[in-house]
Design an enzyme around this catalytic site. Structure first.
Site, short mmCIF file in Angstrom:
data_model
loop_
_atom_site.label_atom_id
_atom_site.label_comp_id
_atom_site.label_asym_id
_atom_site.label_seq_id
_atom_site.Cartn_x
_atom_site.Cartn_y
_atom_site.Cartn_z
N ASP A 84 19.77 13.92 23.19
CA ASP A 84 18.36 14.28 23.40
C ASP A 84 17.73 13.21 24.28
O ASP A 84 18.21 12.08 24.37
CB ASP A 84 17.65 14.38 22.05
N ASP A 119 11.54 17.12 28.35
CA ASP A 119 10.58 18.22 28.21
C ASP A 119 9.41 17.78 27.33
O ASP A 119 9.43 16.71 26.72
CB ASP A 119 11.27 19.43 27.60
N ALA A 190 10.85 23.25 20.18
CA ALA A 190 9.60 23.22 19.40
C ALA A 190 9.48 24.36 18.40
O ALA A 190 8.42 24.94 18.21
CB ALA A 190 8.40 23.22 20.34
N CYS A 273 28.54 24.93 -5.26
CA CYS A 273 29.61 25.52 -4.45
C CYS A 273 30.94 24.93 -4.86
O CYS A 273 31.06 24.29 -5.92
CB CYS A 273 29.33 25.33 -2.96
N CYS A 275 32.87 22.96 -2.69
CA CYS A 275 33.27 21.91 -1.76
C CYS A 275 33.88 20.74 -2.54
O CYS A 275 33.85 20.71 -3.78
CB CYS A 275 32.09 21.44 -0.92
N CYS A 278 31.33 19.10 -4.94
CA CYS A 278 30.94 19.93 -6.08
C CYS A 278 32.07 20.10 -7.08
O CYS A 278 31.83 20.32 -8.27
CB CYS A 278 30.46 21.30 -5.58
#
Length: 659
Positions: A84, A119, A190, A273, A275, A278
């Site tokens: 960015d 931007d 944005a 979940c 994973c 978890c």
């Protein structure tokens, strides 16, 4: 730089080619804070990441190291990196002390794969004057960046960000202007405040009005979108890349991401979940850990869930079931459901990009399914079909309907003035959800048989059926409605046809193949393809039509999976002779003509024109600029996509016509 591998609605499974490897899209770019990253995101399947070049630029130690060793070593990631420009800091602090050219130079110097011009992010719901002023600056800086890249032989790919706040015409204008610059990627900026405020309907408007004005040959990046519950919806709108630091930021607040929303650790009695985290820890064990260790583990969970959802999205696109996934995901929150319903206002645009045939069936999951492109396309097609004098509406049976309906059909109500019935002058259709009216002669064509819906219909379904009946009754002199249908929907008719016990549906294979040809290629195609003495061969195993010959010449095969007609060379000649240019045609230039005649696939850069009605997976005629038939094949893209790309396949050629 970018190629499409599979399509569903506006969604694409694609490949983004960069200097540090290929990225399968849609993809999530986890945000990596330079100097503070402790999670190896590649371990969880991240193919690309994003970091902030302005933070590196402003920190002397980070800057020195990045310029000496490169950004890849700085953040310890070997794959593609997007940076960015400092726009986020600009939106937060109002000003930053770096110029557009400086930040472009710096991103190139540290070896970033995809850089971003400076931007001006404009928040939603600002004044129009503010949004327009910021947009003009964004456009000018994008022009400056693209020109600077060309003049200085900069190798990195370049983002040009679409701005315009929530003013949809400004989004369109910005996208139009940026498209002229021929940038490498187009982020939509944005939008984070819209997601934070759960304004998903407004998000849909912003994204779709931007998408409709962006080219199809480049990836589109939805900036700041990182919650897994929105990936499916945004992918359906054409978003190819997502980025977010949510996996870490939510972890710091003891929040766990899921496709159903966000869980607070303090409220969990079970892990959400399967994973690694978890499975290894209980909520109590996680709560007992030191803060720093707990944050790391929750961040790992959040990342695993997010990247796993993108794999699910890519699979759904590849098999053609994305909208079922979108509808499932959007039912987890009312605001997301608003977004899905808003997307229904863009069905015409989605239909243009939706393939004509898919590998999965159409599942009706609720009223929102009625807005899908497949239904719009079907209704448009049968509106254009030639009509007979009487419409006979029969009740649904087991699919395919035509194989389970024959002989005497029972008693019918007369909808309108009762007239004498000529069975040879009747159109027989099934009245059913989700496609409304389904002609029995073409009911095996995808997705008219390849679908499923609950028999216990909702109010929207009933209204849809009633609307179809009201519209199509205007096209016929008389409509007969089977008694069971009238009773089911509560239609109140006083007349029962006195000869209803004599109404029969008689299967006719020649009538069927002509109807399918008209439905697939346009009215008149059936008579053109299947004239003379017709011979139909069927599968001994399934009884389905397989091969169709006319006067001893094979003109078409019927594909078993979707009952679409696949033309032979003789069939191609017949269709070409009977239809007007540019119907069903893809036109190639002189350079590619000999390769096309040899049966080689047609690439986008060699196409000079094509029928705007062509969709991906359609059977097409390939001609030269004099309309000489060169080959037959299957379209892989629609017209806008073919015109946008200057590489990659446009048509998979089946047979070429050598001189």
């Amino acid at each position: 730089m970018f190629e499409i591998k599979a399509k569903d609605n506006r969604a694409r499974v694609g490949v983004l080619h960069t200097q540090h490897g290929d990225v399968p899209t849609p993809a999530l770019m986890p945000v990596i804070h330079p100097g503070r990253q402790t999670i190896d995101v590649s371990k969880y399947g991240a193919d690309i990441v994003i970091t902030n070049s302005y933070i590196i630029f402003k920190d002397d130690e980070l800057k020195r190291k990045a310029l000496k060793e490169g950004v890849h070593k700085l953040i310890n990631f070997d794959g593609p990196i997007m940076t960015d420009s400092g726009s986020f800091q600009l939106s937060v602090y109002g000003d930053i002390d770096v110029t557009n050219k400086e930040v472009i130079d710096f991103q190139e110097a540290i070896g970033t794969d995809i850089g971003t011009s400076l931007d001006i992010p404009t928040a939603p719901y600002v004044t129009r004057k503010k949004a327009e002023e910021d947009m003009e600056i964004t456009i000018e800086r994008a022009k400056e960046a693209v020109q600077y890249k060309k003049d200085n032989d900069i190798s990195m790919l370049l983002n040009s960000v679409v701005q315009g706040s929530t003013f949809l015409d400004l989004r369109e204008k910005c996208a139009d202007e940026l498209t002229k610059l021929d940038a490498d990627l187009y982020p939509i900026g944005a939008v984070v405040p819209l997601m934070e405020m759960y304004k998903y309907a407004d998000l849909v408007d912003v994204v779709m009005h931007s998408m409709e004005h962006l080219p199809d040959d480049v990836p589109r990046h939805l900036m700041g979108a990182g919650h897994p519950m929105i990936f499916a919806l945004c992918a359906a709108m054409g978003c190819d890349l997502f980025d977010s630091a949510a996996y870490v930021l939510y972890a710091e607040d003891d929040r766990l991401l899921s496709t159903r929303g966000t869980y607070k650790l303090e409220n969990l009695t079970e892990m959400p979940c399967s994973c690694e985290v978890c499975c290894k820890y209980t909520p109590d064990e996680l709560r007992a850990l030191p803060k720093e260790e707990r944050v790391q583990l929750i961040a790992q969970h959040n990342l695993a869930v997010s990247l796993g959802e993108l794999r699910t999205v890519r699979q759904a696109i590849s098999e053609g079931s994305l909208m079922e996934l979108v509808e499932e995901r959007c039912r987890v929150h009312p605001a997301l459901l608003d977004g899905l319903r808003q997307l229904g206002n863009y069905t015409e645009d989605l239909e243009y990009y939706n393939p004509s045939s898919k590998n999965s069936a159409f599942f009706y999951t609720g009223p929102e399914s009625l807005q899908r492109p497949e239904i719009r396309r079907h209704i448009q097609k049968i509106r254009q079909m030639p009509k007979k004098s009487t419409l006979v509406l029969v009740p649904p049976t087991r699919k395919p309907y035509s194989k389970n309906l024959s002989g005497k059909l029972g008693r019918f109500y007369v909808y309108g003035e009762e007239k004498e019935i000529d069975l040879d002058d009747c159109d027989f259709m099934v009245l059913d959800i989700p496609f409304g009216l389904i002609p029995l002669d073409m009911d095996e064509v995808y997705p008219l048989s390849q679908n499923d819906a609950p028999r216990n219909m909702d109010t929207d379904s009933i209204e849809f059926i009633e609307d179809c009946l009201a519209e199509f009754s205007e096209y016929y002199n008389q409509v007969l409605i089977h008694q069971s249908i009238a009773n089911h929907y509560g239609f109140d008719f006083s007349i029962i046809h006195p000869q209803s016990d004599e109404i029969k549906y008689v299967k006719d294979d020649i009538r069927k193949i002509k109807a399918i040809a008209d439905y697939q290629f346009g009215v008149g195609a059936g008579d053109a393809l299947f004239d003379g003495k017709i011979k139909i061969e069927k599968s001994k195993k399934t009884g389905k039509i397989r091969h169709i010959s006319s006067d001893g010449k094979l003109v078409a095969n019927m594909r078993a999976s979707d009952s679409f007609l696949v033309l032979t060379k003789d069939g191609g000649r017949k269709l070409h002779a009977a239809t007007e240019y540019p119907q069903n045609r893809v036109v190639v230039n002189q350079d590619s003509e000999p390769f096309t005649r040899d049966g080689k696939s047609v690439f986008c850069q060699f196409v000079v024109d094509c029928d705007d009605n062509i969709r991906a997976n359609d059977e097409v005629l390939i001609v030269n600029e004099d309309d000489d038939l060169l080959a037959i094949g299957k379209a892989l893209l629609n017209k806008r996509e073919i015109e946008s790309f200057n590489n990659g396949q446009a048509i998979k050629t089946r047979k070429g016509f050598k001189k």
